[in-house]
Design a protein around this motif. Structure first.
Motif, PDB file in Angstrom:
ATOM      1  N   VAL A 161      67.236 118.754 -71.956  1.00  0.00           N
ATOM      2  CA  VAL A 161      67.625 117.714 -72.897  1.00  0.00           C
ATOM      3  C   VAL A 161      69.143 117.669 -72.946  1.00  0.00           C
ATOM      4  N   SER A 162      69.696 116.496 -72.764  1.00  0.00           N
ATOM      5  CA  SER A 162      71.154 116.341 -72.776  1.00  0.00           C
ATOM      6  C   SER A 162      71.729 116.749 -74.134  1.00  0.00           C
ATOM      7  N   GLU A 163      72.929 117.338 -74.087  1.00  0.00           N
ATOM      8  CA  GLU A 163      73.595 117.736 -75.328  1.00  0.00           C
ATOM      9  C   GLU A 163      73.963 116.527 -76.176  1.00  0.00           C
ATOM     10  N   VAL A 200      65.678 114.408 -70.576  1.00  0.00           N
ATOM     11  CA  VAL A 200      65.901 113.473 -71.679  1.00  0.00           C
ATOM     12  C   VAL A 200      67.402 113.212 -71.771  1.00  0.00           C
ATOM     13  N   HIS A 201      67.778 111.954 -71.688  1.00  0.00           N
ATOM     14  CA  HIS A 201      69.184 111.555 -71.794  1.00  0.00           C
ATOM     15  C   HIS A 201      69.266 110.341 -72.716  1.00  0.00           C
ATOM     16  N   LEU A 202      70.483 110.030 -73.111  1.00  0.00           N
ATOM     17  CA  LEU A 202      70.724 108.779 -73.812  1.00  0.00           C
ATOM     18  C   LEU A 202      70.787 107.648 -72.801  1.00  0.00           C
ATOM     19  N   ALA A 203      70.334 106.459 -73.213  1.00  0.00           N
ATOM     20  CA  ALA A 203      70.253 105.344 -72.268  1.00  0.00           C
ATOM     21  C   ALA A 203      71.628 104.961 -71.751  1.00  0.00           C
ATOM     22  N   ASP A 204      72.632 104.823 -72.643  1.00  0.00           N
ATOM     23  CA  ASP A 204      73.961 104.418 -72.188  1.00  0.00           C
ATOM     24  C   ASP A 204      74.582 105.488 -71.317  1.00  0.00           C
ATOM     25  N   HIS A 205      74.304 106.741 -71.601  1.00  0.00           N
ATOM     26  CA  HIS A 205      74.827 107.839 -70.802  1.00  0.00           C
ATOM     27  C   HIS A 205      74.143 107.906 -69.439  1.00  0.00           C
ATOM     28  N   SER A 206      72.830 107.682 -69.418  1.00  0.00           N
ATOM     29  CA  SER A 206      72.085 107.744 -68.162  1.00  0.00           C
ATOM     30  C   SER A 206      72.491 106.622 -67.228  1.00  0.00           C
ATOM     31  N   GLU A 243      73.488 114.927 -57.408  1.00  0.00           N
ATOM     32  CA  GLU A 243      74.795 114.303 -57.632  1.00  0.00           C
ATOM     33  C   GLU A 243      74.805 113.545 -58.956  1.00  0.00           C
ATOM     34  N   ASN A 244      73.751 112.752 -59.205  1.00  0.00           N
ATOM     35  CA  ASN A 244      73.688 112.029 -60.479  1.00  0.00           C
ATOM     36  C   ASN A 244      73.541 112.991 -61.655  1.00  0.00           C
ATOM     37  N   PHE A 245      72.717 114.032 -61.468  1.00  0.00           N
ATOM     38  CA  PHE A 245      72.524 115.013 -62.536  1.00  0.00           C
ATOM     39  C   PHE A 245      73.837 115.733 -62.851  1.00  0.00           C
ATOM     40  N   LYS A 246      74.592 116.074 -61.818  1.00  0.00           N
ATOM     41  CA  LYS A 246      75.880 116.747 -62.015  1.00  0.00           C
ATOM     42  C   LYS A 246      76.865 115.812 -62.710  1.00  0.00           C
ATOM     43  N   PHE A 247      76.804 114.542 -62.384  1.00  0.00           N
ATOM     44  CA  PHE A 247      77.682 113.573 -63.034  1.00  0.00           C
ATOM     45  C   PHE A 247      77.386 113.494 -64.537  1.00  0.00           C
ATOM     46  N   LEU A 248      76.093 113.518 -64.895  1.00  0.00           N
ATOM     47  CA  LEU A 248      75.719 113.486 -66.307  1.00  0.00           C
ATOM     48  C   LEU A 248      76.222 114.736 -67.026  1.00  0.00           C
ATOM     49  N   LEU A 249      76.116 115.894 -66.357  1.00  0.00           N
ATOM     50  CA  LEU A 249      76.567 117.142 -66.990  1.00  0.00           C
ATOM     51  C   LEU A 249      78.069 117.118 -67.251  1.00  0.00           C
ATOM     52  N   SER A 250      78.823 116.496 -66.366  1.00  0.00           N
ATOM     53  CA  SER A 250      80.279 116.497 -66.516  1.00  0.00           C
ATOM     54  C   SER A 250      80.747 115.634 -67.678  1.00  0.00           C
ATOM     55  N   HIS A 251      79.904 114.729 -68.173  1.00  0.00           N
ATOM     56  CA  HIS A 251      80.292 113.839 -69.262  1.00  0.00           C
ATOM     57  C   HIS A 251      79.585 114.161 -70.576  1.00  0.00           C
ATOM     58  N   GLU A 252      78.916 115.321 -70.645  1.00  0.00           N
ATOM     59  CA  GLU A 252      78.188 115.643 -71.865  1.00  0.00           C
ATOM     60  C   GLU A 252      79.121 116.177 -72.925  1.00  0.00           C
ATOM     61  N   THR A 253      78.737 115.966 -74.164  1.00  0.00           N
ATOM     62  CA  THR A 253      79.459 116.509 -75.307  1.00  0.00           C
ATOM     63  C   THR A 253      78.470 116.753 -76.427  1.00  0.00           C
ATOM     64  N   ASN A 254      78.726 117.740 -77.212  1.00  0.00           N
ATOM     65  CA  ASN A 254      77.818 118.074 -78.305  1.00  0.00           C
ATOM     66  C   ASN A 254      78.011 117.184 -79.518  1.00  0.00           C
ATOM     67  N   THR A 308      68.568 105.198 -78.195  1.00  0.00           N
ATOM     68  CA  THR A 308      67.661 104.863 -77.094  1.00  0.00           C
ATOM     69  C   THR A 308      67.635 106.016 -76.109  1.00  0.00           C
ATOM     70  N   LEU A 309      66.469 106.646 -76.016  1.00  0.00           N
ATOM     71  CA  LEU A 309      66.300 107.785 -75.116  1.00  0.00           C
ATOM     72  C   LEU A 309      65.711 107.318 -73.794  1.00  0.00           C
ATOM     73  N   VAL A 310      66.145 107.965 -72.733  1.00  0.00           N
ATOM     74  CA  VAL A 310      65.551 107.772 -71.408  1.00  0.00           C
ATOM     75  C   VAL A 310      64.898 109.089 -71.014  1.00  0.00           C
ATOM     76  N   VAL A 311      63.580 109.082 -70.891  1.00  0.00           N
ATOM     77  CA  VAL A 311      62.812 110.291 -70.583  1.00  0.00           C
ATOM     78  C   VAL A 311      62.183 110.101 -69.210  1.00  0.00           C
TER      79      VAL A 311
END
Length: 999
Positions: free
Chosen positions: A484-486, A523-529, A576-587, A599-602
């Motif tokens: 689950v994304s932070e 699980v990610h946020l839609a705008d983030h995904s 590559e996409n998963f790593k990109f999402l990790l680099s932009h995560e914030t708590n 809006t969640l993307v599961v």
């Protein structure tokens, strides 16, 4: 041929050298001859091909012209047949009308108003209505007993067609009225001829017009005789045969001139000169009779067309055959167009004559390339289906099972035992939800399914799903992981039960159809995904993500950078996409944003057998599976995905999938939920069923995992517990970090020696045990025992077996979830698990703090339920009193009493829960009246009323809206469903036993 000749020797003699040019010339000549022969053969083939083309094109033009002529023939023939039938039907109607006239004026009038002169005069005057009839006559039915009287009345004797006295027979049909044109048949018995007799009998039995076979009329034209029965009375259409015979008075006949009828028709139509029309009586198909036209057999050469004629007599059958008078001509363009194209292509052939050799070579190369392409395509084709059926049932009662499991979890258990008990508890809860799955489908179709909106912990729900399927994943040796994304809020507002149901259906299908590889829930946020996919946009619809056929959708054997190394169906879920999402995560997830929606993307990714391309269009159809073998092999009812789609749509989201046969499937859905207020977040955190401990904050760990995706998932679970984690790819790198060789990595860990060393089982080499433990022994000898990390192995097999196989301190059995990970770390660090669990329940906002020292009365006639309820409530510090009937409860609840709350079962013998609650309210109302009479102070009266109102909560397994309304109607304050859940108890009792109530 030249390729087969031997090569020249390396040291040729002089004589041989002198002959070599001649040999070369001979070879060149032979090559020229071969080339000339090939060119001539090519030219000949080319000319033959063009000739064939000319013939084919000529035949095509000619065939089209003949087809058009045949279509015109069919139209004209059908038109003539239709008009002939219409004109014949008009004449038949006139004869029918004349038969009605005879019946009316000859039999219904007394004396008869009709005689020979009147009949002859009338038929002569109205002959213009019957231009196709040469004459009409009426024959009266005379039985043999009435013959003498009839002959005396008429003044003549009945004669046969040969003008001889008629012999004796059962009945006769002598002509008494006739048109002047055929007056010579007066007195003749129409039943004296065999065919005439059959026609007369058939007409009176059916009540319809009957035709004779064609014969020559007085005009020498071919014609037929039409016979109509005349009845004494009107008969219904469905009259019986014997009634018709009894009511027959006579017969009206008319001679039709068929040749004149057809001639008049053809003169009226255009194109008559083009067609030859023949009409046949084909009652006897082997011997057709000509009614019009020349003696042309039915099997005349084409083009011809046959139309079936219906003259009203079902016994006799007639055909009209039409053909062209002259054979259709061949159009000029059938010769000129092919000839022109032949000349053009001959010129084109002459132009490409010089390049023929090159063309031949290219053609051969192309042929070989085509053969190789077909061979490669044939090598990629693979299809398989799975058969057999497994049916499973859900057995109850679950209240006692779950209750006892809950109390079992409060005892001293080993880590493995606790994990088994928790998994059994989650499975039991899932079974309860599965009972209502079919009812959910019915509610969805009736538009009666509504979603609730309550705060829930998303990560806890996913942990529950992992617990539900952990045993099956270990049995199949497949990876099951959740991330689950932070950026996703910890607490969300929505329907947790329905959200869990969607995830459970998708993961359950993946578990069912996956035999190797992994199942990965993200699980990610839609705008983030969307950030990770906007740079690489691919057309993705329900199906194969750009693969148009099944051959290109099959997996290869190359290892991929995924959770398990197997290829995934959806390329958008790459590392590559998963790593990109990790680099932009914030708590940080602010609560004061412009929109309250989240809006969640599961996505649920598996590496199973995939969905066949032909079945992907009906994946979401209810009660449908890929084919019949799917149900036999894997079980299931086929409604899980259908229900999931409806639930996603109720959450204002969408669901789609990408699937490739033998690669896997990735189902992705969106759901629109709400953010929670800060106070709701704190309350929801305290109401978690298994809240995470905070004892690990500040600890650090080192992870050895060669797969970055799986390492990220492990770090996600460790970070949920507050444990900092760094990962390396090999055990050698981990030894380097522990020995201090990699200072950069230690700096990132704040120079703290890791407390835990977690190693994935497949990252542990065959010879790793010896160097790892040798290194630890050296550190012990150097006096560094205090910094030894606890070595924990992450494996998918049983803990005891793996611990014996690898010389490690502890083994964590996957799939990972925060609770099992925390339990193992507690054990590794020497912390008492039971004590930790007790400490985390003693918060002021917990259920323990809510029920501590509260007096609660439980009323239930089932001793097992009483035991479960009492055990559950006592676990949180409540003082519980149990009774088995409503009457016993009333004795204990006489005012005054010391109970703070009552849990009342609804269905009980003697006195049910509703009736008992009404008596309790009546006792309280009586106490209120007495208090009002005794106290003058309004404040004291209000205080006593509040004290004497005992909160009564119904205990029921039926939580539909009707039950809730019924509980409220009978004075209850709410309900709790069985089996009990901590979160549900907290929500139901907080408003009655909370701090504000106590004050």
């Amino acid at each position: 041929m030249g390729a087969e000749e031997p090569a020249a020797p390396p040291a040729p003699t002089a004589a041989a050298a002198t002959t070599s040019p001649a040999a070369a010339e001979d070879e060149a000549g032979n090559a020229g001859k071969r080339t000339g022969w090939r060119v001539k053969a090519a030219v000949a083939l080319y000319v033959l091909a063009l000739s064939a083309f000319w013939l084919g094109l000529h035949w095509d033009f000619r065939h089209k012209a003949l087809s058009k002529a045949e279509e015109g023939l069919v139209c004209m023939c059908e038109e003539r047949a239709r008009m002939l039938q219409d004109q014949f039907a008009v004449s038949v109607n006139h004869v029918h009308a004349l038969a009605i006239l005879v019946a009316t004026f000859n039999y219904e009038k007394q004396p008869p108003a009709l005689d020979q002169d009147t009949f002859a005069d009338y038929t002569a005057r109205t002959s213009f209505e019957r231009p196709l009839l040469s004459g009409v006559a009426y024959a009266q039915r005379v039985k043999h007993a009435d013959r003498d009287a009839f002959e005396r009345q008429q003044g003549w004797i009945i004669k046969t067609m040969k003008h001889e006295p008629s012999p004796e027979q059962d009945e006769y049909a002598p002509v008494i009225y006739s048109q002047e044109t055929i007056s010579y048949i007066e007195g003749l018995d129409m039943m004296s001829g065999e065919e005439d007799r059959e026609n007369i009998l058939r007409s009176r039995e059916t009540g319809k017009a009957v035709l004779t076979r064609p014969f020559r009329l007085m005009s020498n034209h071919l014609g037929v005789v039409l016979t109509f029965p005349v009845y004494l009375v009107d008969l219904p259409p469905d009259a019986k045969e014997e009634d018709r015979v009894a009511a027959t008075a006579g017969y009206l006949g008319g001679a039709f001139d068929v040749e004149s009828l057809v001639e008049n028709l053809l003169r009226q139509l255009a194109g008559n000169q083009e067609l030859v029309v023949n009409v046949y009586d084909v009652t006897n198909h082997s011997d057709p009779l000509v009614m019009y036209g020349s003696e042309v057999p039915l099997g005349a050469p084409s083009p011809s067309h046959i139309c079936v004629l219906d003259f009203g007599d079902p016994f006799r059958k007639h055909h009209m055959i039409c053909r062209y008078r002259n054979k259709p001509y061949v159009p000029w363009n059938a010769i000129t167009t092919p000839s022109g194209l032949f000349v053009i292509f001959m010129l084109i052939g002459y132009i490409i004559y010089a390049a023929w050799a090159r063309y031949d070579s290219v053609k051969e190369d192309f042929r070989k390339m085509e053969a190789l392409k077909k061979r490669a395509e044939a090598a990629d084709v693979a299809k398989s289906q799975f058969l057999a059926t497994v049916s499973h049932e859900i057995r109850t009662p679950m209240n006692g099972v779950l209750g006892m499991l809950d109390m079992l979890l409060d005892t001293e258990l080993k880590t493995t035992q606790r994990d088994f008990a928790q998994t059994a508890q989650v499975c039991g809860k899932a079974l309860i939800s599965l009972i209502n799955e079919v009812l959910d489908r019915a509610k969805i179709e009736a538009n009666k399914l509504e979603l609730e909106s309550v705060p829930f912990h998303l990560r806890s729900i996913l942990d529950d799903v992992v617990s539900l399927f952990s045993s099956k994943s270990r049995e199949k040796k497949i990876e099951l992981a959740v991330y689950v994304s932070e950026r996703v809020p910890e607490i969300l507002l929505g329907d947790p039960g329905r959200f869990r149901q969607i995830i459970t259906n998708l993961v359950g299908n993946s578990i069912k159809f996956t035999e190797r590889g992994h199942i990965f829930v993200q699980v990610h946020l839609a705008d983030h995904s969307n950030l990770a996919t906007e740079a690489k946009v691919e057309p993705v619809v329900n199906g194969t993500n750009g693969h148009n056929d099944e051959t290109t959708a099959i997996s290869s054997s190359v290892s991929h950078n995924t959770l398990s190394g197997f290829e995934a169906a959806d390329s958008r879920n790459s590392w590559e996409n998963f790593k990109f999402l990790l680099s932009h995560e914030t708590n940080q997830m602010p609560y004061g944003t412009d929109s309250d929606n989240v809006t969640l993307v599961v996505s649920v990714e598996d590496t199973g057998i995939g969905i066949p391309l032909h079945a992907q269009c009906r994946v979401f159809a209810p009660f449908m599976q890929a084919d019949s073998s799917t149900s036999r092999n894997y079980g299931g009812t086929g409604i899980g995905l259908s229900i999931s789609q409806c639930l996603v749509e109720l959450m204002r989201g969408q669901i789609n999938f990408v699937s490739r046969p033998q690669v896997g499937s990735t189902f992705t859905f969106t759901a629109v939920l709400k953010r929670c207020e800060k106070n709701a977040v704190s309350v929801s955190k305290s109401a978690l069923l298994h809240p995470l401990p905070s004892s690990f904050k500040g600890l650090s760990s080192l992870l050895v995992d060669k797969r970055p995706v799986r390492a990220t998932v492990t770090k996600y679970h460790l970070q949920r517990l507050g444990i900092a984690c760094k990962s390396v790819a090999t055990v050698e790198l981990a030894l380097g970090v522990l020995s201090g060789r990699y200072g950069t990595l230690l700096n990132s860990m704040h120079r703290k020696q890791p407390s835990l060393l977690l190693i994935e089982s497949d990252s542990w080499g065959l010879k790793m045990d010896i160097p790892l433990h040798t290194r630890f022994l050296e550190m012990k000898q150097n006096g560094c025992e205090s910094v030894f990390p606890q070595v924990i192995l992450l494996a998918s097999e049983e803990s005891d077996k793996m611990k014996a196989k690898y010389a490690v301190d502890y083994v964590i059995t996957k799939p990972l979830k925060a609770s099992s990970l925390a339990a193992c770390i507690f054990q590794a660090l020497g912390i008492n698990i039971t004590q930790a669990n007790k400490e985390k329940h003693h918060g002021s906002d917990s259920l323990y703090g809510l029920l501590l020292e509260k007096n609660i009365l439980v009323v239930d006639d089932n001793k097992v339920n009483l035991r479960v309820a009492a055990g559950t409530l006592k676990k949180y510090g409540a003082k519980v009193k149990c009774v088995e009937s409503g009457k016993d409860a009333l004795e204990l609840l006489q005012v005054p009493h010391e109970f703070d709350l009552c849990l009342m079962d609804i269905q009980m013998p003697e006195m049910d829960g509703f009736e008992a609650t009404r008596h309790i309210r009546a006792i309280e109302a009586k106490a209120h009246e007495q208090a009002d009479d005794a106290d003058s102070s309004e404040a004291d009266s209000m205080a006593r009323k509040a004290k004497w109102h005992l909160p009564v909560l119904a205990m029921t397994a039926d939580v539909i809206q009707a039950t809730h309304e019924e509980c409220t109607k009978h004075g209850m304050d709410g309900y709790v469903s069985k089996p009990f859940e901590e979160k549900q108890l907290f929500q139901a009792m907080k408003k009655f036993l909370g701090p504000s109530t106590s004050s």
